[in-house]
Design a protein around this motif. Structure first.
Motif, PDB file in Angstrom:
ATOM      1  N   ILE A 174       0.845  -1.207   0.000  1.00 14.71           N
ATOM      2  CA  ILE A 174       0.000   0.000   0.000  1.00 14.71           C
ATOM      3  C   ILE A 174       0.877   1.253   0.000  1.00 14.71           C
ATOM      4  CG2 ILE A 174      -1.664   1.330   1.375  1.00 14.71           C
ATOM      5  CD1 ILE A 174      -2.691  -1.538   2.350  1.00 14.71           C
ATOM      6  N   ASN A 194       1.518   7.828  -5.895  1.00  9.65           N
ATOM      7  CA  ASN A 194       0.548   8.919  -5.938  1.00  9.65           C
ATOM      8  C   ASN A 194       1.210  10.292  -5.949  1.00  9.65           C
ATOM      9  OD1 ASN A 194      -2.096   9.806  -6.148  1.00  9.65           O
ATOM     10  ND2 ASN A 194      -2.407   9.941  -3.933  1.00  9.65           N
ATOM     11  N   LEU A 245       1.308   3.854 -13.540  1.00 11.00           N
ATOM     12  CA  LEU A 245       0.524   2.952 -12.700  1.00 11.00           C
ATOM     13  C   LEU A 245       0.163   1.677 -13.469  1.00 11.00           C
ATOM     14  CD1 LEU A 245      -0.615   2.629  -9.911  1.00 11.00           C
ATOM     15  CD2 LEU A 245      -2.671   3.853 -10.594  1.00 11.00           C
ATOM     16  N   ASN A 299       1.270  -1.909 -12.150  1.00 14.03           N
ATOM     17  CA  ASN A 299       0.276  -2.939 -11.810  1.00 14.03           C
ATOM     18  C   ASN A 299       0.509  -4.226 -12.595  1.00 14.03           C
ATOM     19  OD1 ASN A 299      -1.095  -1.348  -9.991  1.00 14.03           O
ATOM     20  ND2 ASN A 299      -2.557  -0.570 -11.493  1.00 14.03           N
ATOM     21  N   PHE A 356     -10.776  -4.598  -2.861  1.00 14.68           N
ATOM     22  CA  PHE A 356      -9.979  -4.376  -1.655  1.00 14.68           C
ATOM     23  C   PHE A 356     -10.598  -5.121  -0.469  1.00 14.68           C
ATOM     24  CE2 PHE A 356      -9.457  -2.217   2.377  1.00 14.68           C
ATOM     25  CZ  PHE A 356      -8.081  -2.256   2.508  1.00 14.68           C
ATOM     26  N   TYR A 408      -6.127  -1.586  -7.419  1.00 10.36           N
ATOM     27  CA  TYR A 408      -5.426  -0.402  -7.923  1.00 10.36           C
ATOM     28  C   TYR A 408      -5.537  -0.288  -9.440  1.00 10.36           C
ATOM     29  CZ  TYR A 408      -3.509   0.677  -3.356  1.00 10.36           C
ATOM     30  OH  TYR A 408      -3.376   1.041  -2.043  1.00 10.36           O
ATOM     31  N   GLU A 409      -5.634  -1.421 -10.101  1.00 11.02           N
ATOM     32  CA  GLU A 409      -5.820  -1.386 -11.556  1.00 11.02           C
ATOM     33  C   GLU A 409      -7.176  -0.756 -11.891  1.00 11.02           C
ATOM     34  OE1 GLU A 409      -3.585  -1.907 -13.611  1.00 11.02           O
ATOM     35  OE2 GLU A 409      -4.624  -2.139 -15.522  1.00 11.02           O
ATOM     36  N   ASN A 460      -6.997   2.934 -11.507  1.00  9.30           N
ATOM     37  CA  ASN A 460      -6.266   3.592 -12.593  1.00  9.30           C
ATOM     38  C   ASN A 460      -7.193   3.991 -13.748  1.00  9.30           C
ATOM     39  OD1 ASN A 460      -3.899   4.658 -13.634  1.00  9.30           O
ATOM     40  ND2 ASN A 460      -3.334   2.777 -14.720  1.00  9.30           N
ATOM     41  N   VAL A 468      -9.898   5.706 -13.228  1.00 14.24           N
ATOM     42  CA  VAL A 468     -10.591   6.922 -12.799  1.00 14.24           C
ATOM     43  C   VAL A 468     -10.059   8.135 -13.573  1.00 14.24           C
ATOM     44  CG1 VAL A 468     -10.929   8.500 -10.852  1.00 14.24           C
ATOM     45  CG2 VAL A 468     -11.144   6.018 -10.519  1.00 14.24           C
ATOM     46  N   PHE A 478      -8.365  12.087  -9.511  1.00 16.32           N
ATOM     47  CA  PHE A 478      -7.607  10.855  -9.350  1.00 16.32           C
ATOM     48  C   PHE A 478      -6.715  10.831  -8.106  1.00 16.32           C
ATOM     49  CE2 PHE A 478      -4.281   7.922  -9.701  1.00 16.32           C
ATOM     50  CZ  PHE A 478      -4.918   6.794 -10.157  1.00 16.32           C
ATOM     51  N   HIS A 479      -5.887  11.858  -7.937  1.00 21.33           N
ATOM     52  CA  HIS A 479      -4.923  11.841  -6.828  1.00 21.33           C
ATOM     53  C   HIS A 479      -5.614  11.861  -5.473  1.00 21.33           C
ATOM     54  CE1 HIS A 479      -1.147  11.880  -9.006  1.00 21.33           C
ATOM     55  NE2 HIS A 479      -1.682  12.713  -9.866  1.00 21.33           N
ATOM     56  N   LEU A 490      -6.978   8.357  -4.816  1.00 21.83           N
ATOM     57  CA  LEU A 490      -5.935   7.404  -4.442  1.00 21.83           C
ATOM     58  C   LEU A 490      -5.439   7.680  -3.024  1.00 21.83           C
ATOM     59  CD1 LEU A 490      -4.390   4.996  -5.450  1.00 21.83           C
ATOM     60  CD2 LEU A 490      -2.732   6.503  -6.539  1.00 21.83           C
ATOM     61  N   GLN A 491      -5.357   8.957  -2.670  1.00 21.93           N
ATOM     62  CA  GLN A 491      -4.898   9.321  -1.324  1.00 21.93           C
ATOM     63  C   GLN A 491      -5.844   8.784  -0.252  1.00 21.93           C
ATOM     64  OE1 GLN A 491      -4.861  13.618  -0.569  1.00 21.93           O
ATOM     65  NE2 GLN A 491      -5.116  13.049   1.584  1.00 21.93           N
ATOM     66  N   ASN A 546      -5.630   4.895  -0.181  1.00 26.49           N
ATOM     67  CA  ASN A 546      -4.409   4.394   0.477  1.00 26.49           C
ATOM     68  C   ASN A 546      -4.474   4.559   1.995  1.00 26.49           C
ATOM     69  OD1 ASN A 546      -3.160   3.633  -1.891  1.00 26.49           O
ATOM     70  ND2 ASN A 546      -2.085   5.577  -2.154  1.00 26.49           N
ATOM     71  N   ALA A 576      -6.862   2.018   3.339  1.00 30.33           N
ATOM     72  CA  ALA A 576      -6.291   0.668   3.237  1.00 30.33           C
ATOM     73  C   ALA A 576      -5.306   0.428   4.379  1.00 30.33           C
ATOM     74  CB  ALA A 576      -5.597   0.502   1.884  1.00 30.33           C
ATOM     75  N   ARG A 577      -4.467   1.437   4.632  1.00 34.04           N
ATOM     76  CA  ARG A 577      -3.494   1.330   5.725  1.00 34.04           C
ATOM     77  C   ARG A 577      -4.212   1.176   7.058  1.00 34.04           C
ATOM     78  NH1 ARG A 577      -0.461   5.774   3.783  1.00 34.04           N
ATOM     79  NH2 ARG A 577      -1.603   6.978   5.323  1.00 34.04           N
TER      80      ARG A 577
END
Lengths: 320, 320
Positions: A112, A119, A129, A133, B71, B115-116, B119, B121, B125-126, B129-130, B133, B136-137
């Motif tokens: 992750i 990012n 990306l 991937n 996920f 994540y694929e 990608n 989106v 986007f950023h 993803l932020q 992530n 997820a963490r």
């Protein structure tokens, strides 16, 4: 242009920071521990080299290089669980030190965190990306196929090559390619650089298999014959089984099943009778030649390629 | 505006495709198998609902919803390994059916595939993803802390709440928030929607703990007392241990250590003596109220919020 050694130093300065929060320490200390035991950081430096082949190194290349190294460490942590490996670079593996569940999660957060680094990339984001991937998936495929092979008696050379490509070569190739993409390289040049890495990766694995059997223990720095002792499928064993006479075949199988005290010596004898050593040298040279031809074919002035030529010489040497 | 049920149907139509290549089947068949055993797909549908709260549902919302569900399945596969769970939704877990190493890798490729999807989106986007992530963490942190708790005798309510937030609530909250971001919601509105989901998630977990102890087996559809039998730390046990008299405390600990045949009945008696049932209902109501207040505070016309209010009623009911 910078040499591998110079870029390696620069990358270490960049990478040797804390990558994870303090808490919960039960999760992030194991992750930090593993990053702390080091490594040669070959792949991220290749990303920087791929970048510098085309342009001045960009901040994006450092982000991607960091992501690559985090990804590589994720694969190592999870591979060590699967292989039940007690040690890595002479240090306890994460699952040995902290338990399998924590190692599993430490690997997950490492992956992750790789995406968190990606990012930060400003340019060519979606392409980066996508390549990342695809490569990540392929590395997992390689690991699965490698485990599948362990349960098989006989593996064909083409299948072994495919596994090695996925497990080892594609990440080296993609590291260079990602650097190239960030450097604004065109499709063709990026592809040649990828192929340089892919073929170099295979040559490196052939050499690794060769040295484990025929290397000079003093120069090589580790015990010779480990793969033979463990009945590991290698380029050498697969080739030997395919060219050996029926008598040699049954002797090989006998040695692998019964593990006599003189197993390594006896297997090496058969390898030599079968000309496996010369074959492996030729095979390695073949892949080096293809790799260097791809490097040659990249449309940038020759002087820019010098560090990559030196790296190839450093990783894969023709004198053994 | 669409109801949860309508969006659930739409999402299933979108999601029930093959997510992985054919080969190697030894890796991708296990991954496909796990996706095939289904689930309520609550989180991705929440992403669509969060999106529709602000705008017509965009293709991006479907990509992110798909990533969220992949996920979530990644976490389930890996959690099942760590918990040594033989079954999930009445079907064999991946590690039971295919072995731990393959389950580990199948989880890994599931995460990479998420994540694929991301990608694909196009907008925001950023930021997407932020948030992804970070969440997820946090989910990994929650799982680690949950495992840490298993080794502890006493857990404080605040620590348990924090674990539940990380392990369960943040993904629900982020699913809604991601939809909102894609719908062009401002910071404030997206934050309120996140808090709606976070508080709803905690209320849901309180209810889950409550029903396991006090639920009507016929309405609840599973055996009551499972958590008590397993000495699982729950809202109920943690609260009981904090308010029980010394005599009740030592009886509780005795029951947990010695597992007598009437353990569930006896523990429930103490729970009731301590007023744990009423406390849990109040706690749940408190979180529902906070959740609904955040929904109220979102600056869109009330009629758009109807599906989310209905979803809250469906997930967390005040009558038990």
């Amino acid at each position: 242009m910078h040499s591998f050694q110079e870029l390696s130093k620069q990358f270490s300065g960049h990478f040797n920071i804390k990558h994870f929060p303090e808490k919960p320490a039960s999760l992030y200390e194991p992750a930090d521990y593993f990053l702390g035991i080091g490594g040669k950081r070959i792949r991220p430096v290749m990303c920087l080299m791929g970048n510098e082949l085309f342009d001045t190194i960009t901040p994006d290349a450092y982000h991607v290089a960091t992501a690559i190294e985090l990804f590589h460490n994720f694969t190592l942590i999870h591979d060590d669980i699967m292989d039940k490996a007690p040690l890595r670079r002479g240090m306890e593996t994460v699952h040995t030190k902290y338990g399998e569940s924590t190692a599993l999660l430490a690997g997950d957060v490492m992956l992750i965190q790789a995406y968190e680094q990606l990012n930060k990339v400003q340019n060519h984001f979606h392409k980066v990306l996508q390549v990342f991937n695809k490569t990540a998936r392929e590395v997992c495929e390689g690991q699965q196929i490698d485990m599948d092979f362990e349960k098989m008696d006989l593996v064909q050379l083409d299948d072994y090559l495919n596994m090695i490509e996925l497990k080892t070569s594609v990440l080296i190739a993609a590291s260079l390619q990602l650097g190239a993409i960030l450097g604004g390289a065109g499709e063709g040049n990026a592809k040649h650089l990828y192929e340089f890495g892919r073929n170099l990766g295979i040559a490196f694995q052939v050499q690794d298999d060769y040295l484990d059997a025929f290397g000079d223990p003093e120069k090589f720095g580790k015990q010779v014959g480990g793969d033979i002792m463990a009945n590991k499928k290698t380029f050498l064993l697969i080739h030997a089984l395919s060219v050996a006479s029926p008598a040699q075949q049954s002797e090989l199988k006998d040695l692998m099943e019964n593990n006599p005290a003189d197993k390594v010596v006896k297997v090496l004898e058969i390898f030599k009778q079968c000309g496996v050593d010369a074959w492996a040298k030729d095979l390695k040279d073949k892949y080096i030649d293809v790799a260097l031809q791809h490097l040659e074919d990249i449309a940038v002035v020759s002087v820019r390629k010098k560090p990559l030529r030196e790296l190839a010489d450093f990783l894969v040497q023709r004198d053994y």
